[in-house]
Each structure stands twice: as structure tokens, then as C-alpha cells.
Design a protein around this motif. Structure first.
Motif, PDB file in Angstrom:
ATOM      1  N   GLU A 184     -31.276 -23.040  -5.747  1.00 28.06           N
ATOM      2  CA  GLU A 184     -29.830 -22.796  -5.748  1.00 28.06           C
ATOM      3  C   GLU A 184     -29.165 -23.659  -6.829  1.00 28.06           C
ATOM      4  O   GLU A 184     -28.328 -23.188  -7.590  1.00 28.06           O
ATOM      5  CB  GLU A 184     -29.276 -23.123  -4.352  1.00 28.06           C
ATOM      6  N   LYS A 185     -29.590 -24.924  -6.889  1.00 26.56           N
ATOM      7  CA  LYS A 185     -28.978 -25.861  -7.834  1.00 26.56           C
ATOM      8  C   LYS A 185     -29.416 -25.563  -9.269  1.00 26.56           C
ATOM      9  O   LYS A 185     -28.615 -25.586 -10.190  1.00 26.56           O
ATOM     10  CB  LYS A 185     -29.423 -27.296  -7.483  1.00 26.56           C
ATOM     11  N   TYR A 186     -30.713 -25.277  -9.419  1.00 23.29           N
ATOM     12  CA  TYR A 186     -31.281 -25.167 -10.770  1.00 23.29           C
ATOM     13  C   TYR A 186     -31.036 -23.787 -11.371  1.00 23.29           C
ATOM     14  O   TYR A 186     -30.658 -23.669 -12.527  1.00 23.29           O
ATOM     15  CB  TYR A 186     -32.777 -25.473 -10.704  1.00 23.29           C
ATOM     16  N   PHE A 187     -31.300 -22.765 -10.540  1.00 20.74           N
ATOM     17  CA  PHE A 187     -31.166 -21.393 -11.076  1.00 20.74           C
ATOM     18  C   PHE A 187     -29.864 -20.735 -10.647  1.00 20.74           C
ATOM     19  O   PHE A 187     -29.558 -19.635 -11.057  1.00 20.74           O
ATOM     20  CB  PHE A 187     -32.344 -20.528 -10.600  1.00 20.74           C
ATOM     21  N   GLY A 188     -29.142 -21.403  -9.757  1.00 19.40           N
ATOM     22  CA  GLY A 188     -27.877 -20.825  -9.290  1.00 19.40           C
ATOM     23  C   GLY A 188     -28.066 -19.759  -8.244  1.00 19.40           C
ATOM     24  O   GLY A 188     -27.131 -19.111  -7.806  1.00 19.40           O
ATOM     25  N   GLU A 189     -29.278 -19.524  -7.827  1.00 15.31           N
ATOM     26  CA  GLU A 189     -29.536 -18.549  -6.766  1.00 15.31           C
ATOM     27  C   GLU A 189     -30.857 -18.911  -6.089  1.00 15.31           C
ATOM     28  O   GLU A 189     -31.642 -19.689  -6.630  1.00 15.31           O
ATOM     29  CB  GLU A 189     -29.596 -17.119  -7.315  1.00 15.31           C
ATOM     30  N   SER A 190     -31.073 -18.336  -4.914  1.00 18.78           N
ATOM     31  CA  SER A 190     -32.308 -18.714  -4.225  1.00 18.78           C
ATOM     32  C   SER A 190     -33.166 -17.494  -3.915  1.00 18.78           C
ATOM     33  O   SER A 190     -33.866 -17.450  -2.917  1.00 18.78           O
ATOM     34  CB  SER A 190     -31.988 -19.492  -2.952  1.00 18.78           C
ATOM     35  N   SER A 191     -33.082 -16.491  -4.766  1.00 10.14           N
ATOM     36  CA  SER A 191     -34.007 -15.362  -4.606  1.00 10.14           C
ATOM     37  C   SER A 191     -34.516 -14.931  -5.984  1.00 10.14           C
ATOM     38  O   SER A 191     -33.891 -15.211  -7.003  1.00 10.14           O
ATOM     39  CB  SER A 191     -33.316 -14.200  -3.888  1.00 10.14           C
ATOM     40  N   GLN A 192     -35.638 -14.239  -5.975  1.00 10.70           N
ATOM     41  CA  GLN A 192     -36.332 -13.809  -7.201  1.00 10.70           C
ATOM     42  C   GLN A 192     -36.527 -14.989  -8.169  1.00 10.70           C
ATOM     43  O   GLN A 192     -36.162 -14.938  -9.343  1.00 10.70           O
ATOM     44  CB  GLN A 192     -35.548 -12.683  -7.873  1.00 10.70           C
ATOM     45  N   ILE A 193     -37.103 -16.022  -7.609  1.00 10.37           N
ATOM     46  CA  ILE A 193     -37.295 -17.252  -8.370  1.00 10.37           C
ATOM     47  C   ILE A 193     -38.697 -17.313  -8.956  1.00 10.37           C
ATOM     48  O   ILE A 193     -38.900 -17.857 -10.042  1.00 10.37           O
ATOM     49  CB  ILE A 193     -37.062 -18.480  -7.439  1.00 10.37           C
ATOM     50  N   VAL A 194     -39.637 -16.729  -8.225  1.00 11.90           N
ATOM     51  CA  VAL A 194     -41.028 -16.796  -8.671  1.00 11.90           C
ATOM     52  C   VAL A 194     -41.189 -16.166 -10.061  1.00 11.90           C
ATOM     53  O   VAL A 194     -40.628 -15.108 -10.330  1.00 11.90           O
ATOM     54  CB  VAL A 194     -41.953 -16.103  -7.631  1.00 11.90           C
ATOM     55  N   GLY A 195     -41.897 -16.871 -10.902  1.00 15.13           N
ATOM     56  CA  GLY A 195     -42.107 -16.367 -12.264  1.00 15.13           C
ATOM     57  C   GLY A 195     -41.200 -17.057 -13.270  1.00 15.13           C
ATOM     58  O   GLY A 195     -41.432 -17.003 -14.470  1.00 15.13           O
ATOM     59  N   ARG A 196     -40.160 -17.697 -12.798  1.00 15.49           N
ATOM     60  CA  ARG A 196     -39.257 -18.375 -13.736  1.00 15.49           C
ATOM     61  C   ARG A 196     -39.827 -19.731 -14.168  1.00 15.49           C
ATOM     62  O   ARG A 196     -40.787 -20.227 -13.588  1.00 15.49           O
ATOM     63  CB  ARG A 196     -37.898 -18.589 -13.081  1.00 15.49           C
ATOM     64  N   GLU A 197     -39.201 -20.288 -15.141  1.00 15.94           N
ATOM     65  CA  GLU A 197     -39.700 -21.562 -15.683  1.00 15.94           C
ATOM     66  C   GLU A 197     -38.790 -22.716 -15.271  1.00 15.94           C
ATOM     67  O   GLU A 197     -37.564 -22.599 -15.321  1.00 15.94           O
ATOM     68  CB  GLU A 197     -39.737 -21.495 -17.224  1.00 15.94           C
ATOM     69  N   LEU A 198     -39.418 -23.812 -14.924  1.00 14.11           N
ATOM     70  CA  LEU A 198     -38.662 -25.015 -14.589  1.00 14.11           C
ATOM     71  C   LEU A 198     -39.072 -26.100 -15.580  1.00 14.11           C
ATOM     72  O   LEU A 198     -40.260 -26.387 -15.727  1.00 14.11           O
ATOM     73  CB  LEU A 198     -38.986 -25.448 -13.157  1.00 14.11           C
ATOM     74  N   LYS A 199     -38.085 -26.677 -16.235  1.00 12.75           N
ATOM     75  CA  LYS A 199     -38.412 -27.706 -17.232  1.00 12.75           C
ATOM     76  C   LYS A 199     -38.405 -29.075 -16.560  1.00 12.75           C
ATOM     77  O   LYS A 199     -37.405 -29.479 -15.958  1.00 12.75           O
ATOM     78  CB  LYS A 199     -37.405 -27.666 -18.377  1.00 12.75           C
ATOM     79  N   MET A 200     -39.572 -29.727 -16.657  1.00 15.91           N
ATOM     80  CA  MET A 200     -39.723 -30.997 -15.969  1.00 15.91           C
ATOM     81  C   MET A 200     -40.567 -31.914 -16.838  1.00 15.91           C
ATOM     82  O   MET A 200     -41.588 -31.493 -17.351  1.00 15.91           O
ATOM     83  CB  MET A 200     -40.423 -30.726 -14.623  1.00 15.91           C
TER      84      MET A 200
END
Lengths: 444, 221
Positions: A186-202
């Protein structure tokens, strides 16, 4: 009959408004607080996901290493005998510690010594509490990262909203993948669905999100990102490093094996070689092992030994809750005695017209249960408001209390118990009253 | 219908022993309206309580409707009272929190009677004492005479064979007292209900079939 009792209960409550107010206040306040406690315990110690295996979990957190050196002490005792001073000298040879370190565990230490336990079905070693900053739309987000092994997902059964966890082959290949919580999504992508497959920079690198989990309510797990430990360079540390930032959880083969598993871990104290480590020559698994409850207890009571801590916390909790319930119950019993005494004439009439002792007992307990249920409902509302307040003010860090179905059932049982206990004693006393004496009181 | 054989009642404390009833023998046939008279403290109410199974005799035997009842266990006695006996008290003993109709249906609560049937029987009983229009009132909204009539309705709603009345007119003025007495006489005549009434009032006692006098716990022949 029930309708009749209900009408009567309602009218009796209305007749003595002050008494009713005092009773309801006592019940609702006590229950309100009790419900918050129940909710806290349920969240921290219940077997909700991801702690379905909680009853079989054993944890083990810190080691102590010492540098022991021989120590000779001489004790000189003096006394006066016939005017002459005599001396008695005692020489004792023992050991003393020159240097001590107490620390959480190193990954290599765990992997080398705790992967082949007889009574453990599975184990996980993970590194919590790593944090990175991430920037989304020019605002900073702190990523709380847990570096885990693949077993982690077998021991803790998270509720997956999307995708899945990394498996052993992904772990071994050190694939840059992560599992994240819905809260972070929710915080990072602004939503909490269809998250799988996205990239998280860490940590300056992109990581592919392969799973989305529901953020656990318990304070035991406060990470938002879960990545394979193999992503860390030299994650296990050097060979001689026994200490580190790792935590360990073991899963006993059965509930009955928990004790055996604890003993097995404790006995490792004498088996693990210490000659690899510089500066120290003795190892203690001093704070020993413990169940999850014992581990939790150690944070709250001043005992380092998990079993003692667990026992102490159990006693404190039982004592506290008993006292908390007992005081208003005694108060209610007292109020009820006088309230029921006033109705002794009614009891006489009812008995004269055929009410058995059981009928009388049932009636008064019923009235009391009605009173406590009303108090319980008020208490429930109170507790909901309290929990809302606690959560929104973030009074308990990393812990979100919740009003859920189980919580309501527990609370309702507490309410019923309350009603029955506080109604039973006075009702039982009065149900045994002799009809003639009851009628003589003439208070109708 | 009621038979007392050498019934005595002795109250004992640590220091004193009081004989409330001394060797009472009494036969009350079915359908009789018997009154018991005597000065205060002579044992009238104790006798009535023993007949009503509200108290146990120290000696002797009580037989009601052919059954020796003092041997019954408590639950059986409760059922027996519920089915066979009706009580009327001097101070009415209505439950103030219940409406008139709910007070009247009280004995039926302890029987296996549906709420509809309870309601019907209670209305019928109230009608027979002329108070059907007061059934939604509360006891404190009624006069003394009306309260006692409600108490009579409660006593008869379960159609008991025996009614035990402890000074039913004691708290009423003569007009109301006579009203209540007329209802009881009517019940006795039409319904063939056996009635045992304790009273202080000679005039009321004279209206009944038979009068038994007690003095210091003994029956005066």
C-alpha cells in the motif's frame, strides 16, 4: 417461562436504577479491560496465522561465551590463643571469568550445530531487523527486512494474498526476490493488489516481488520485506563467528516432543567445540531454550531463564486476571445478596406455588446473566473503542489489536461465567431458604 | 381430602423449646370449607403451613388426597403443591414487578403449559374474580380488596383441589372482606374446592361449614 423471567429481570433492573448502574458499570468496565487483555493475548499468543504451529515451536536466542582462567585465592584467618595470635591459611584453586560476551546468534554457528536435531522436524534461521530506506514520490519509506531461509515459510504459515514464497532452489541460487506485506505494498506501490511481478528497489538493487502476505498482527514479526539470506554477501559470517544477529525457531515433531527438543538444544552446550573462537574458551547456552510463550515472557518479567519467565508470567497473568474478575464478582455477589434478600418474599410465594429449588436458582442466575450480558455488550463497545484508540494512537508498537470473532466468543464466555458465578452463590443461598421464613419477611 | 394424625410441631433453639402444635387430629372431607380460629400465637398458621406442605411436622402424619406427603422429596413436594394446592395470604404476596395477569399465571409457569394456554387460563381466573379489566395493571395500582381478588385468581388458576387461606380478609375492611368471602364461598360451592381458612373474624368463620378452635397449640373439643 423465559419471557416471564425476561420481563421480570428487566423490571427489577429498572426498579433499582442506582444498583443497576453500579453493577453495569462494574461489569462493563471490568469486561472492557479484560477484553483488551484477551485481545492482546490472542494476538500475541494465539495460533492464528502465521503461528498455527505455535504449540510445537521452540526458540533459542542468545549465547554466552567466557574466557575462564585458573584462579587461586588465599584466605588467612587469625585468632588469639592464650595471648598469642595464630593464623590459619586456606588456599583454594578455582576458575574465574576474565572476559564475557552475551550475544544473539551467528548464522554459521546455527547452521553448523543445530540442523540435525533429533526431535526437530524443521528449523529456520533468519536475520531480522535489517532496514533500508526507499524513496517513493520523493518521500522516504523505511523497509524493515527479514532475511530468511526457505524453511521459514514452512514453519510460519503466512496468509498469502498473492503469489508464493521463495523455495530452496531460489534460495540457493540467491535470486533477487522478495515477499512483502500488504501494508508495505500500500505504501510502496499505492495499492495492495496485483503486486506480484513488480520490482522493489532495496539496497540499490531491484528485487522481484513474488509473494504478497497479510501483515501479521503479532509483535513477534515486524518485518515488511522478506528476502533470501543468500542475497547478503557472506551472510553466515566467518567460521569462528558464533555470534551474530540471527534468530532461530525449531519445530518439534509433536507437541509431546517439545520438552525433549528443549533438552536436546540445552545439551548442545557441552558438545559444541569452542576452540575455533578467539578470546573465549567456554560456551554457555545460558538463557537456554524456550517455547514462544517463554520467549515472550522473558521480555516482560525479570527472569532470563525462559522456563522461569514463562512460569512467572503465567502466574502473574492468572493472578491478575483472577483478581480482576474476582473483585467485581465479589462485589456483585454482595450486591446480589442484598438484592435477592429483598425478594425473599417473592421466593416464598414462588416456592409455595410449586417452584423447585432449581427453578429459583435458574431464575436468579438468568436475571444475573441478563445483567451481565447487558454489561458485556456495553463492555464490548467500550473495548472496541479502547482497541481502536490503542491502535490509532500506536500505543503498542508493531502490535495491532483486533476485534475478531474469536475475541468476541472469548469475551462472551467470560461474560457468561461472570454472570453465573456472581448469581449462583446468592441464588443458591436464597433458593434454600425455608418457605415459611421467606413469606414472613413480607417485603412484597 | 386432608387428614392429620397426631401432628405436633415443636420449635427448638439452644435454650428453649416451644410447642406450636400439640397432637392435632383433623379430618377435612372433600368439598368442605373449614375455618380455624384462635388467639394470636396459638398455632393456626403453623397448622395451615403443615397442611400446605410449607412446613414439616415434628411428629405425626399428614395425608392429603390419600398420600402421605411429608415423605416426599423436595421436588416432588413442589410438584404436589403446584398441582393440588392453592394459597391465599393475608398480605396478598403479589409480585410488584409483574402485571396482574403475570402474577396470576405464576403457578402455571411451573407446569408444562404453553404460554397461550397460560394466558387463557389466567384471563379466565381473573374473570371469575371480576378483575379481567385490570389484568395489565400493576399491584400497586389496585386497592386492597382488588389485590386479594388477584391473589384468589392466582390460587385458583391451576384448578387445585384444596385452597389454603391464611386470614384472607385480615387486611381488608368489612365490605371488601365480604366480597372476598363471597368469592371463596362461591368457589367452594360451585367448584367443590376444599378450603381451609385461618381467620380471626368470627363472622367470617360462621359462614363456613365447620369451625375448629385452637388454643396454645391444642385443638379445643
Amino acid at each position: 417461562m423465559i419471557k416471564n423471567y425476561l420481563i421480570l429481570a428487566w423490571r427489577v433492573l429498572g426498579r433499582k436504577k442506582f444498583f443497576t448502574f453500579i453493577s453495569l458499570f462494574g461489569i462493563s468496565f471490568t469486561l472492557g479491560i479484560l477484553m483488551v487483555i484477551v485481545s492482546f493475548l490472542q494476538t500475541e499468543l494465539g495460533t492464528d496465522k502465521p503461528f498455527t504451529n505455535r504449540n510445537r515451536m521452540v526458540t533459542f536466542g542468545t549465547i554466552e561465551m567466557k574466557d575462564m582462567v585458573p584462579d587461586t585465592s588465599i584466605l588467612v584467618d587469625s585468632m588469639l590463643v592464650d595471648g598469642t595470635m595464630k593464623y590459619d591459611t586456606t588456599k583454594s584453586i578455582g576458575e574465574t571469568s576474565r572476559s564475557t560476551t552475551i550475544s544473539s546468534l551467528g548464522g554459521r554457528f546455527l547452521v553448523n550445530n543445530f540442523t540435525d536435531l533429533k526431535y526437530a522436524e524443521n528449523q529456520t534461521f533468519y536475520l531480522p531487523g535489517v532496514s533500508y530506506n526507499a524513496y517513493v514520490n520523493n518521500s522516504k519509506i523505511v523497509l524493515d527486512v527479514y532475511y530468511t531461509d526457505a524453511n521459514y515459510w514452512e514453519i510460519f504459515d503466512f496468509e498469502f494474498l498473492e503469489g508464493q514464497a521463495f523455495d530452496l532452489s531460489m534460495f540457493d541460487r540467491a535470486e533477487p526476490v522478495v515477499v512483502i506485506t500488504d501494508q508495505l505494498a500500500e505504501k510502496y506501490f499505492g495499492e495492495s493488489s496485483q503486486i506480484v511481478g513488480r520490482e522493489l528497489k532495496m539496497d540499490g538493487k531491484n528485487h522481484k516481488v513474488i509473494g504478497l502476505i497479510k501483515k501479521p498482527l503479532s509483535s513477534m514479526i515486524n518485518g515488511d520485506v522478506f528476502a533470501p539470506t543468500t542475497l547478503l554477501p557472506d551472510y553466515l559470517g566467518p567460521v569462528d563467528q558464533y555470534t551474530g544477529g540471527f534468530r532461530s525457531y525449531f519445530l518439534a515433531r509433536s507437541k509431546a516432543d517439545v520438552k525433549k527438543l528443549q533438552d536436546e538444544i540445552e545439551n548442545k552446550e557441552n558438545e559444541i567445540p569452542i576452540d575455533l573462537v578467539q578470546d573465549y574458551n567456554k560456551l554457555f547456552l545460558k538463557d537456554k531454550t524456550g517455547t514462544m510463550f517463554q520467549g515472550f515472557a522473558r521480555n516482560l518479567v525479570p527472569f532470563n531463564e525462559p522456563k522461569k519467565a514463562g512460569r512467572a508470567l503465567s502466574l502473574i497473568l492468572i493472578g491478575f486476571i483472577s483478581l480482576f474478575v474476582l473483585l467485581p464478582t465479589l462485589n456483585l455477589i454482595n450486591l446480589n445478596v442484598s438484592r435477592i434478600m429483598e425478594r425473599s418474599s417473592e421466593i416464598g410465594v414462588r416456592k409455595a406455588f410449586g417452584a423447585s429449588q432449581g427453578n429459583i436458582l435458574g431464575q436468579f442466575i438468568f436475571e444475573n446473566v441478563i445483567l451481565t450480558i447487558i454489561g458485556g455488550i456495553i463492555g464490548l463497545v467500550l473495548a472496541t473503542i479502547l482497541i481502536y484508540f490503542i491502535n490509532s494512537a500506536n500505543l503498542l508498537e508493531f502490535l495491532k489489536l483486533t476485534v475478531n470473532y474469536k475475541f468476541f466468543v472469548y469475551s462472551f464466555l467470560v461474560v457468561l461465567l461472570f454472570g453465573v458465578i456472581s448469581g449462583f452463590l446468592p441464588a443458591f443461598r436464597m433458593s434454600k431458604i425455608h418457605i415459611v421464613n421467606a413469606l414472613k419477611s413480607n417485603k412484597l | 381430602m386432608i387428614s392429620l394424625d397426631q401432628v405436633s410441631k415443636v420449635y427448638r433453639t439452644k435454650t428453649i423449646e416451644t410447642t406450636a402444635l400439640n397432637n392435632i387430629n383433623l379430618e377435612v372431607p372433600k368439598g368442605e370449607f373449614l375455618s380455624i380460629m384462635g388467639p394470636s400465637g396459638c398455632g393456626k398458621s403453623t397448622l395451615l403451613n403443615i397442611i400446605g406442605l410449607l412446613d414439616e411436622p415434628s411428629h405425626g402424619q399428614v395425608t392429603i388426597a390419600g398420600q402421605q406427603v411429608q415423605k416426599y422429596a423436595s421436588k416432588t413436594t413442589s410438584r404436589f403443591r403446584n398441582e393440588k394446592l392453592g394459597f391465599i395470604f393475608q398480605s396478598f404476596h403479589l409480585i410488584p414487578d409483574l402485571r396482574v395477569i403475570d402474577n396470576v399465571e405464576l403457578p402455571l409457569l411451573y407446569r408444562n403449559v404453553s404460554s397461550k394456554e397460560r394466558r387463557r387460563l389466567s384471563e379466565e381466573a381473573l374473570e371469575s374474580v371480576g378483575l379481567k379489566n385490570r389484568m395489565s395493571h400493576f399491584p400497586n395500582q389496585l386497592s386492597g380488596g382488588q389485590k386479594q381478588r388477584v391473589a384468589i385468581a392466582r390460587a385458583i388458576v391451576g384448578k387445585p383441589q384444596i385452597i389454603l387461606a391464611d386470614e384472607p380478609t385480615g387486611n381488608l375492611d368489612s365490605v371488601m372482606g365480604n366480597d372476598v368471602m363471597d368469592i371463596l364461598l362461591d368457589l367452594n360451592k360451585k367448584g367443590e374446592t376444599t378450603i381451609v381458612m385461618v381467620t380471626h373474624d368470627e363472622n367470617m368463620a360462621r359462614k363456613t361449614n365447620r369451625l375448629v378452635r385452637l388454643y396454645d397449640g391444642s385443638q379445643i373439643k
